[in-house]
Write a protein that holds these residues in place. Structure first.
Motif, PDB file in Angstrom:
ATOM      1  N   ARG A   1       1.573  17.575   1.286  1.00  0.00           N
ATOM      2  CA  ARG A   1       2.763  16.679   0.821  1.00  0.00           C
ATOM      3  C   ARG A   1       2.841  15.121   0.568  1.00  0.00           C
ATOM      4  NH1 ARG A   1       8.060  18.026  -1.077  1.00  0.00           N
ATOM      5  NH2 ARG A   1       7.865  19.581  -0.858  1.00  0.00           N
ATOM      6  N   ASP A   2       2.516  14.972   2.219  1.00  0.00           N
ATOM      7  CA  ASP A   2       1.267  13.209   2.183  1.00  0.00           C
ATOM      8  C   ASP A   2       1.233  12.713   1.307  1.00  0.00           C
ATOM      9  OD1 ASP A   2       3.329  12.770   4.622  1.00  0.00           O
ATOM     10  OD2 ASP A   2       1.501  13.354   6.025  1.00  0.00           O
ATOM     11  N   CYS A   3       0.546  13.719   0.755  1.00  0.00           N
ATOM     12  CA  CYS A   3      -1.144  13.701  -0.551  1.00  0.00           C
ATOM     13  C   CYS A   3      -0.198  13.250  -1.559  1.00  0.00           C
ATOM     14  CB  CYS A   3      -2.597  14.339   0.019  1.00  0.00           C
ATOM     15  SG  CYS A   3      -3.496  13.679  -1.208  1.00  0.00           S
ATOM     16  N   LEU A   4       0.173  13.960  -2.036  1.00  0.00           N
ATOM     17  CA  LEU A   4       0.980  13.957  -3.337  1.00  0.00           C
ATOM     18  C   LEU A   4       1.809  12.667  -3.343  1.00  0.00           C
ATOM     19  CD1 LEU A   4       2.733  17.525  -3.792  1.00  0.00           C
ATOM     20  CD2 LEU A   4       0.297  16.624  -5.149  1.00  0.00           C
ATOM     21  N   ASN A   5       2.482  12.247  -1.972  1.00  0.00           N
ATOM     22  CA  ASN A   5       3.532  11.226  -1.858  1.00  0.00           C
ATOM     23  C   ASN A   5       2.786  10.506  -2.846  1.00  0.00           C
ATOM     24  OD1 ASN A   5       6.398  13.315  -2.278  1.00  0.00           O
ATOM     25  ND2 ASN A   5       5.831  12.823   0.357  1.00  0.00           N
ATOM     26  N   LEU A   6       1.539  10.033  -1.385  1.00  0.00           N
ATOM     27  CA  LEU A   6       1.223   8.832  -1.854  1.00  0.00           C
ATOM     28  C   LEU A   6       0.912   8.543  -3.459  1.00  0.00           C
ATOM     29  CD1 LEU A   6      -1.748   7.315  -0.032  1.00  0.00           C
ATOM     30  CD2 LEU A   6      -2.144   8.286  -1.988  1.00  0.00           C
ATOM     31  N   LYS A   7       0.141   9.679  -3.675  1.00  0.00           N
ATOM     32  CA  LYS A   7      -0.373   9.751  -5.668  1.00  0.00           C
ATOM     33  C   LYS A   7       0.424   9.535  -6.612  1.00  0.00           C
ATOM     34  CE  LYS A   7      -3.974  12.303  -4.849  1.00  0.00           C
ATOM     35  NZ  LYS A   7      -4.645  14.431  -5.358  1.00  0.00           N
TER      36      LYS A   7
ATOM     37  N   SER B   1       0.902  -1.033   0.128  1.00  0.00           N
ATOM     38  CA  SER B   1       0.147   0.232  -0.146  1.00  0.00           C
ATOM     39  C   SER B   1       1.235   1.560  -0.442  1.00  0.00           C
ATOM     40  CB  SER B   1      -0.610   0.090   1.006  1.00  0.00           C
ATOM     41  OG  SER B   1      -0.958   1.179   1.220  1.00  0.00           O
ATOM     42  N   PRO B   2       0.732   2.706  -0.542  1.00  0.00           N
ATOM     43  CA  PRO B   2       1.527   3.745  -0.667  1.00  0.00           C
ATOM     44  C   PRO B   2       1.334   4.201   0.258  1.00  0.00           C
ATOM     45  CG  PRO B   2      -0.980   3.914  -1.768  1.00  0.00           C
ATOM     46  CD  PRO B   2      -0.878   2.275  -1.583  1.00  0.00           C
ATOM     47  N   GLU B   3       0.068   3.881   1.556  1.00  0.00           N
ATOM     48  CA  GLU B   3       0.112   3.910   3.039  1.00  0.00           C
ATOM     49  C   GLU B   3       1.186   3.929   4.073  1.00  0.00           C
ATOM     50  OE1 GLU B   3      -5.135   5.046   2.770  1.00  0.00           O
ATOM     51  OE2 GLU B   3      -3.636   2.880   3.455  1.00  0.00           O
ATOM     52  N   GLY B   4       2.119   4.568   4.055  1.00  0.00           N
ATOM     53  CA  GLY B   4       3.139   3.882   4.655  1.00  0.00           C
ATOM     54  C   GLY B   4       4.377   3.442   4.461  1.00  0.00           C
TER      55      GLY B   4
ATOM     56  N   SER C   1      -3.701  -1.112  -2.513  1.00  0.00           N
ATOM     57  CA  SER C   1      -5.027  -1.357  -2.214  1.00  0.00           C
ATOM     58  C   SER C   1      -4.298  -0.157  -1.115  1.00  0.00           C
ATOM     59  CB  SER C   1      -5.446  -1.715  -0.961  1.00  0.00           C
ATOM     60  OG  SER C   1      -4.908  -1.940   0.283  1.00  0.00           O
ATOM     61  N   PHE C   2      -5.914   1.030  -0.955  1.00  0.00           N
ATOM     62  CA  PHE C   2      -5.368   2.026  -0.232  1.00  0.00           C
ATOM     63  C   PHE C   2      -6.705   3.062   0.321  1.00  0.00           C
ATOM     64  CE2 PHE C   2      -5.236   4.050  -4.511  1.00  0.00           C
ATOM     65  CZ  PHE C   2      -5.788   4.671  -4.565  1.00  0.00           C
ATOM     66  N   HIS C   3      -7.335   3.721   1.290  1.00  0.00           N
ATOM     67  CA  HIS C   3      -8.225   4.517   1.427  1.00  0.00           C
ATOM     68  C   HIS C   3      -8.490   4.818   0.929  1.00  0.00           C
ATOM     69  CE1 HIS C   3      -6.990   1.991   5.025  1.00  0.00           C
ATOM     70  NE2 HIS C   3      -7.795   1.143   5.719  1.00  0.00           N
ATOM     71  N   SER C   4      -9.874   5.621   0.201  1.00  0.00           N
ATOM     72  CA  SER C   4      -9.909   6.563  -0.209  1.00  0.00           C
ATOM     73  C   SER C   4      -9.978   7.990   0.513  1.00  0.00           C
ATOM     74  CB  SER C   4     -11.207   6.775  -0.887  1.00  0.00           C
ATOM     75  OG  SER C   4     -12.490   6.762   0.370  1.00  0.00           O
ATOM     76  N   PRO C   5      -9.966   8.455   1.308  1.00  0.00           N
ATOM     77  CA  PRO C   5      -9.964   8.870   2.621  1.00  0.00           C
ATOM     78  C   PRO C   5      -8.658   9.658   2.554  1.00  0.00           C
ATOM     79  CG  PRO C   5     -11.501   8.334   3.051  1.00  0.00           C
ATOM     80  CD  PRO C   5     -11.347   7.300   2.522  1.00  0.00           C
ATOM     81  N   SER C   6      -7.498   8.992   2.429  1.00  0.00           N
ATOM     82  CA  SER C   6      -6.306   9.229   2.161  1.00  0.00           C
ATOM     83  C   SER C   6      -6.083  10.471   0.781  1.00  0.00           C
ATOM     84  CB  SER C   6      -5.207   8.350   2.029  1.00  0.00           C
ATOM     85  OG  SER C   6      -5.067   7.537   3.019  1.00  0.00           O
ATOM     86  N   LEU C   7      -6.427  10.313  -0.352  1.00  0.00           N
ATOM     87  CA  LEU C   7      -6.626  10.973  -1.197  1.00  0.00           C
ATOM     88  C   LEU C   7      -6.750  12.682  -1.055  1.00  0.00           C
ATOM     89  CD1 LEU C   7      -8.432   9.728  -3.885  1.00  0.00           C
ATOM     90  CD2 LEU C   7      -6.045   9.342  -3.868  1.00  0.00           C
ATOM     91  N   VAL C   8      -6.360  13.004   0.507  1.00  0.00           N
ATOM     92  CA  VAL C   8      -7.490  14.489   1.047  1.00  0.00           C
ATOM     93  C   VAL C   8      -6.401  14.663   2.352  1.00  0.00           C
ATOM     94  CG1 VAL C   8      -8.650  16.339   1.927  1.00  0.00           C
ATOM     95  CG2 VAL C   8      -9.164  14.693   0.269  1.00  0.00           C
TER      96      VAL C   8
END
Length: 319
Positions: A284-290, A239-242, A266-273
């Protein structure tokens, strides 16, 4: 065998992960970030399994996402089911807040678990016009009755197992002896969410990934804590989360090394904000996840030569 990748988005409501499980937390405002990012991934050649919970499907924002991609349904997008029991009717008590035990669908009575899955299934069909055939239990809460429920409701694929993970300390299921290998039970194909043990020792890494029961026995003796420190033995989810790109590549390679060829990113949809999940606290975390998600998908297709598929395409009648 060509490696296959499922891109699974946990499409759900926004809530404070540290404040318990409250039935009133059902807002969906992040659709404005989800819609364009799904479009970006599809333009790259990705296919997206959108595992939607009840508040998401019931909200104007979630319905906007569904309407946007309705013409892609079955081809680039799959509308799947994701059960968060604390915000999914029917409600069996007057309590607004569910306990941690009740947050796992598998801990509910079989009748209540079935009814919640049935209501969610019918909600998705009524909004999208498509009957879901893929299921994801919230908090990976699959139990002894779940498979029969899914079978009776027309499901074909389950994504509710988290390989190598043990949630028993939270009164959830124990998958610590499960690998990422898909399997079929009662005509339902189970595809675990990809996790992997990583270590600076490739020998140890392969051993614990191939034989998780061996790792579990070591854990009971406390040896894994020593190994974790000395050989940096750690478990990671794909997952790109973490995780950054290098970690996602290491997870994939570790599983390829033991013959695994089906992966779930996988990732959680609210992680896009920014600020909506613990994984993404800043813009910046959001940009990194994307960026990490895009680069991994690009690598999987172009460098690994893998294929991206919808979960439904892995059903027993297709696989």
């Amino acid at each position: 065998m060509v490696a296959k990748l499922l891109v699974v988005i946990h499409a759900e409501e926004e809530f404070d992960w540290g404040q318990g499980f409250n039935s009133t937390n059902n807002a969906v405002t992040h659709h404005q970030a989800l819609i364009p990012f799904m479009g970006e991934l599809i333009d790259m050649g990705a296919k997206i399994t959108l595992a939607m919970d009840y508040p998401f499907v019931d909200s104007p924002g979630g319905q906007e996402v569904i309407a946007q991609y309705l013409n892609r349904a079955g081809q680039q997008v799959e509308f799947a089911a994701h059960l968060h029991p604390w915000v999914n009717p029917p409600y069996v008590s007057g309590e607004v807040t569910a306990s941690e035990f009740e947050s796992y669908p598998c801990n509910l009575s079989p009748d209540v678990e079935f009814e919640k899955i049935r209501v969610l299934t019918e909600k998705i069909q009524s909004v999208s016009g498509k009957a879901p055939v893929t299921y994801l239990a919230g908090r990976f809460g699959i139990g002894p009755s779940t498979n029969q429920h899914l079978r009776s409701l027309g499901y074909q694929v389950d994504l509710s197992i988290s390989a190598y993970c043990d949630f028993s300390h939270q009164q959830g299921p124990d998958f610590s002896e499960r690998t990422n290998m898909p399997f079929v039970e009662n005509a339902i194909r189970h595809i675990p969410h990809t996790s992997s043990w990583l270590s600076v020792s490739r020998l140890l890494e392969m051993k614990v990934n191939q034989f998780p029961s061996w790792c579990k026995s070591l854990n009971h003796s406390g040896i894994t804590r020593l190994l974790g420190k000395a050989l940096r033995l750690r478990k990671h989810r794909l997952s790109p989360e973490g995780n950054d790109l290098s970690q996602l590549l290491a997870i994939t390679q570790a599983q390829l090394n033991i013959g695994q060829d089906v992966f779930v990113l996988s990732f959680h949809s609210p992680s896009l904000v920014a600020g909506m999940t613990p994984y993404v606290q800043t813009p910046r975390d959001c940009l990194n996840l994307k960026s990490t998600t895009r680069r991994y998908i690009e690598w999987f297709q172009q460098e690994l030569g893998g294929e991206i598929v919808l979960a439904k395409d892995m059903a027993t009648r297709h696989a």
